[in-house]
Design an enzyme around this catalytic site. Structure first.
Site, PDB file in Angstrom:
ATOM      1  N   LYS A 192      -6.439   7.087  -6.670  1.00 12.85           N
ATOM      2  CA  LYS A 192      -6.364   8.557  -6.691  1.00 12.85           C
ATOM      3  C   LYS A 192      -5.540   9.077  -5.517  1.00 12.85           C
ATOM      4  CE  LYS A 192     -10.691   9.316  -9.184  1.00 12.85           C
ATOM      5  NZ  LYS A 192     -12.011   9.978  -9.182  1.00 12.85           N
ATOM      6  N   GLY A 193      -5.659   8.439  -4.342  1.00 11.39           N
ATOM      7  CA  GLY A 193      -4.911   8.893  -3.158  1.00 11.39           C
ATOM      8  C   GLY A 193      -5.861   9.343  -2.071  1.00 11.39           C
ATOM      9  N   ALA A 194      -5.572   8.955  -0.822  1.00  9.60           N
ATOM     10  CA  ALA A 194      -6.545   9.136   0.250  1.00  9.60           C
ATOM     11  C   ALA A 194      -6.050   9.960   1.432  1.00  9.60           C
ATOM     12  CB  ALA A 194      -6.988   7.754   0.748  1.00  9.60           C
ATOM     13  N   ARG A 200      -0.834  -0.857  -8.735  1.00 11.90           N
ATOM     14  CA  ARG A 200      -2.224  -0.526  -8.386  1.00 11.90           C
ATOM     15  C   ARG A 200      -2.329   0.993  -8.395  1.00 11.90           C
ATOM     16  NH1 ARG A 200      -3.531  -2.863  -2.774  1.00 11.90           N
ATOM     17  NH2 ARG A 200      -3.866  -4.721  -4.013  1.00 11.90           N
ATOM     18  N   ASP A 217       0.857  -1.194   0.000  1.00 13.28           N
ATOM     19  CA  ASP A 217       0.000   0.000   0.000  1.00 13.28           C
ATOM     20  C   ASP A 217       0.890   1.240   0.000  1.00 13.28           C
ATOM     21  OD1 ASP A 217      -2.454  -1.262   0.050  1.00 13.28           O
ATOM     22  OD2 ASP A 217      -2.595  -1.287   2.228  1.00 13.28           O
ATOM     23  N   HIS A 267     -13.547   3.492  -7.891  1.00 11.33           N
ATOM     24  CA  HIS A 267     -14.988   3.220  -7.970  1.00 11.33           C
ATOM     25  C   HIS A 267     -15.647   4.200  -8.929  1.00 11.33           C
ATOM     26  CE1 HIS A 267     -13.371   2.492  -3.904  1.00 11.33           C
ATOM     27  NE2 HIS A 267     -13.907   1.313  -4.121  1.00 11.33           N
ATOM     28  N   ARG A 287     -10.878   7.471   6.486  1.00  6.16           N
ATOM     29  CA  ARG A 287     -10.534   7.834   5.097  1.00  6.16           C
ATOM     30  C   ARG A 287     -11.689   7.525   4.155  1.00  6.16           C
ATOM     31  NH1 ARG A 287      -5.581   5.981   6.791  1.00  6.16           N
ATOM     32  NH2 ARG A 287      -5.804   3.948   5.839  1.00  6.16           N
ATOM     33  N   ARG A 288     -12.420   6.444   4.430  1.00  6.60           N
ATOM     34  CA  ARG A 288     -13.589   6.133   3.578  1.00  6.60           C
ATOM     35  C   ARG A 288     -14.651   7.219   3.735  1.00  6.60           C
ATOM     36  NH1 ARG A 288      -9.983   3.118   2.844  1.00  6.60           N
ATOM     37  NH2 ARG A 288      -9.648   4.822   1.418  1.00  6.60           N
ATOM     38  N   GLN A 333      -0.250   6.798  -6.312  1.00  2.00           N
ATOM     39  CA  GLN A 333      -1.398   7.690  -6.061  1.00  2.00           C
ATOM     40  C   GLN A 333      -1.405   8.828  -7.084  1.00  2.00           C
ATOM     41  OE1 GLN A 333       0.622   8.181  -2.463  1.00  2.00           O
ATOM     42  NE2 GLN A 333      -1.048   7.490  -1.144  1.00  2.00           N
TER      43      GLN A 333
HETATM   44  P1  FDA Z   1     -13.749   9.185  -5.962  1.00  2.00           P
HETATM   45  O1  FDA Z   1     -13.759   9.100  -4.460  1.00  2.00           O
HETATM   46  O2  FDA Z   1     -13.031  10.296  -6.623  1.00  2.00           O
HETATM   47  O3  FDA Z   1     -15.252   9.172  -6.434  1.00  2.00           O
HETATM   48  C1  FDA Z   1     -15.555   9.340  -7.807  1.00  2.00           C
HETATM   49  C2  FDA Z   1     -16.906   8.743  -8.106  1.00  2.00           C
HETATM   50  O4  FDA Z   1     -16.881   7.322  -7.825  1.00  2.00           O
HETATM   51  C3  FDA Z   1     -18.039   9.264  -7.267  1.00  2.00           C
HETATM   52  O5  FDA Z   1     -18.490  10.490  -7.750  1.00  2.00           O
HETATM   53  C4  FDA Z   1     -19.053   8.135  -7.409  1.00  2.00           C
HETATM   54  O6  FDA Z   1     -19.662   8.204  -8.653  1.00  2.00           O
HETATM   55  C5  FDA Z   1     -18.164   6.904  -7.369  1.00  2.00           C
HETATM   56  N1  FDA Z   1     -18.071   6.419  -5.982  1.00  2.00           N
HETATM   57  C6  FDA Z   1     -17.037   6.579  -5.141  1.00  2.00           C
HETATM   58  N2  FDA Z   1     -17.327   6.027  -3.947  1.00  2.00           N
HETATM   59  C7  FDA Z   1     -18.561   5.509  -4.040  1.00  2.00           C
HETATM   60  C8  FDA Z   1     -19.431   4.823  -3.145  1.00  2.00           C
HETATM   61  N3  FDA Z   1     -19.099   4.582  -1.885  1.00  2.00           N
HETATM   62  N4  FDA Z   1     -20.620   4.439  -3.608  1.00  2.00           N
HETATM   63  C9  FDA Z   1     -21.000   4.706  -4.862  1.00  2.00           C
HETATM   64  N5  FDA Z   1     -20.234   5.374  -5.746  1.00  2.00           N
HETATM   65  C10 FDA Z   1     -19.055   5.766  -5.343  1.00  2.00           C
HETATM   66  N6  FDA Z   1      -5.359   5.227  -1.274  1.00  2.00           N
HETATM   67  C11 FDA Z   1      -4.094   5.496  -0.858  1.00  2.00           C
HETATM   68  O7  FDA Z   1      -3.766   6.668  -0.636  1.00  2.00           O
HETATM   69  N7  FDA Z   1      -3.188   4.477  -0.707  1.00  2.00           N
HETATM   70  C12 FDA Z   1      -3.492   3.189  -0.980  1.00  2.00           C
HETATM   71  O8  FDA Z   1      -2.643   2.314  -0.822  1.00  2.00           O
HETATM   72  C13 FDA Z   1      -4.807   2.895  -1.438  1.00  2.00           C
HETATM   73  N8  FDA Z   1      -5.175   1.625  -1.743  1.00  2.00           N
HETATM   74  C14 FDA Z   1      -6.380   1.410  -2.372  1.00  2.00           C
HETATM   75  C15 FDA Z   1      -6.693   0.138  -2.848  1.00  2.00           C
HETATM   76  C16 FDA Z   1      -7.869  -0.069  -3.554  1.00  2.00           C
HETATM   77  C17 FDA Z   1      -8.165  -1.427  -4.101  1.00  2.00           C
HETATM   78  C18 FDA Z   1      -8.779   1.011  -3.758  1.00  2.00           C
HETATM   79  C19 FDA Z   1     -10.044   0.815  -4.532  1.00  2.00           C
HETATM   80  C20 FDA Z   1      -8.496   2.248  -3.237  1.00  2.00           C
HETATM   81  C21 FDA Z   1      -7.314   2.463  -2.537  1.00  2.00           C
HETATM   82  N9  FDA Z   1      -7.020   3.705  -2.005  1.00  2.00           N
HETATM   83  C22 FDA Z   1      -5.730   3.943  -1.560  1.00  2.00           C
HETATM   84  C23 FDA Z   1      -8.069   4.751  -1.898  1.00  2.00           C
HETATM   85  C24 FDA Z   1      -8.080   5.669  -3.093  1.00  2.00           C
HETATM   86  O9  FDA Z   1      -6.931   6.476  -3.094  1.00  2.00           O
HETATM   87  C25 FDA Z   1      -9.306   6.592  -3.114  1.00  2.00           C
HETATM   88  O10 FDA Z   1      -9.277   7.389  -1.972  1.00  2.00           O
HETATM   89  C26 FDA Z   1     -10.625   5.870  -3.164  1.00  2.00           C
HETATM   90  O11 FDA Z   1     -10.581   4.750  -3.988  1.00  2.00           O
HETATM   91  C27 FDA Z   1     -11.691   6.835  -3.716  1.00  2.00           C
HETATM   92  O12 FDA Z   1     -11.377   7.245  -5.031  1.00  2.00           O
HETATM   93  P2  FDA Z   1     -12.190   6.741  -6.308  1.00  2.00           P
HETATM   94  O13 FDA Z   1     -11.259   6.659  -7.462  1.00  2.00           O
HETATM   95  O14 FDA Z   1     -12.846   5.451  -5.975  1.00  2.00           O
HETATM   96  O15 FDA Z   1     -13.284   7.791  -6.618  1.00  2.00           O
END
Ligand code: FDA
Length: 311
Positions: A190-192, A187, A137, A230, A291-292, A166
């Site tokens: 976007k970054g959290a 992997r 990670d 997602h 973070r979620r 990220q």
């Molecule tokens: P974003 O949060 O930008 O949302 C964009 C769109 O996606 C929303 O407008 C909606 O349409 C849809 N969406 C998102 N969440 C939803 C929900 N709960 N329900 C319905 N629709 C939803 N980060 C990090 O810093 N280090 C790491 O090591 C990891 N590891 C990691 C592993 C995996 C497998 C995943 C999927 C994610 C991570 N992350 C992470 C987290 C990542 O950086 C990020 O914060 C989240 O995935 C959220 O970004 P998204 O790209 O999902 O969309």
């Protein structure tokens, strides 16, 4: 504003204590976390594999502050990997593990890097024994260099070791280029974390554009891209870029978090895509859950409602 506050709260031990001891219903945490121990984690994994998904398991915990705790986390991975092997869930890397280096010692002062490196080697050896892989990670930007250097070193022995990059970090497009060679598993998320402007893009638009640029590099490269998102727009773009790069299904994969967009996970799998679910388990769910919530107001509302109705 809410996002920043939640990300700061994720780091605060006082808020952590407040939330962890609040009468939160098991169900709230259970929506995002598979359980507290390895048996529950293995059982949830078996269920997801039976539905045609693949899994990466994360033993929850981060920022370990002493060596004993770091060893305990390493040992937890040994137990988990043995359990996955005994349940016959590791073939073809169907179930693998994800490791936060800060949980296995990276944050332990001047020796932290070396301790995390040793533990990463040992976890990879345990994974190799049961025929599966490990992905590192990525945490806040102060750890990126150390994590990538551990990746490079351990990959000399375990070339299948993967890493997270990220897209919100300005450096990441370059890192994608460096990690787009044969056998490289990246992997892309976007970054959290809450990152300062000089190192990270601040606006959603900039982060999304960076994500697409990074995806292009990985898809055109010779490695194995793992698109962790997602976001429906990004998911469509993954499909389009895979077609453009003439990559067949299975030469890249989608990844999503346990409990987030489960219907979409299954829809993609039914279309023949490889989909991996990131499944966290363990007692230390606080930082992960915060973070979620920071990512999505709807998650926060769900959590608050439950606190109020139980409190
Ligand atoms: P974003 O949060 O930008 O949302 C964009 C769109 O996606 C929303 O407008 C909606 O349409 C849809 N969406 C998102 N969440 C939803 C929900 N709960 N329900 C319905 N629709 C939803 N980060 C990090 O810093 N280090 C790491 O090591 C990891 N590891 C990691 C592993 C995996 C497998 C995943 C999927 C994610 C991570 N992350 C992470 C987290 C990542 O950086 C990020 O914060 C989240 O995935 C959220 O970004 P998204 O790209 O999902 O969309």
């Amino acid at each position: 504003m809410l996002r920043q506050a939640l990300l700061l709260a994720a780091k605060s031990s006082q808020v952590r204590q407040l939330v962890e001891t609040a009468p939160v219903s098991r169900g709230v945490v259970r929506r995002f976390v598979a359980g507290t121990g390895p048996q529950e984690a293995v059982s949830v994994t078996a269920g997801l594999l039976a539905e045609g998904l693949t899994v990466t398991l994360d033993h929850l915990g981060e920022d370990t502050t002493d060596l004993t705790a770091a060893r305990t986390v390493r040992d937890a991975y040994f137990v988990l990997l043995r359990g996955l092997g005994e349940a016959d869930l590791t073939g073809d890397g169907r179930a693998e593990v994800s490791v936060k280096l800060s949980a296995v010692g990276q944050a332990l002062g001047k020796d932290g890097h070396k301790i995390a490196l040793e533990h990463a080697y040992e976890i990879c050896a345990a994974a190799a024994e049961v025929g599966t892989t490990v992905t590192l990670d990525m945490e806040d930007h102060t750890t990126t260099n150390s994590t990538l250097s551990i990746l490079t070193e351990v990959r000399a022995e375990y070339p299948w070791l993967g890493a997270v990059l990220q897209a919100y970090l300005r450096r990441t497009e370059g890192d994608c280029r460096d990690l787009s060679g044969p056998g490289s598993r990246v992997r892309l998320c976007k970054g959290a974390y809450a990152e300062p402007e000089p190192v990270a893009f601040a606006s959603t638009g900039e982060v999304d554009r960076s994500y697409v640029r990074c995806l292009k590099v990985l898809m055109a490269g010779q490695g194995y891209p793992m698109a962790a998102t997602h976001d429906p727009r990004m998911i469509d773009i993954v499909g389009a870029l895979a077609a453009q790069a003439r990559r067949p299904q299975g030469s890249y994969e989608f990844q999503m978090l346990y409990g987030i967009r489960p219907v979409e996970q299954r829809r993609l799998a039914e279309q023949g895509e490889k989909v991996r679910v990131y499944v966290p388990y363990g007692l230390q769910w606080y930082g992960y859950l915060m973070r979620r919530m920071a990512e999505r107001p709807a998650n926060t509302m769900f959590f608050m409602r439950s606190l109020i109705s139980r409190g």
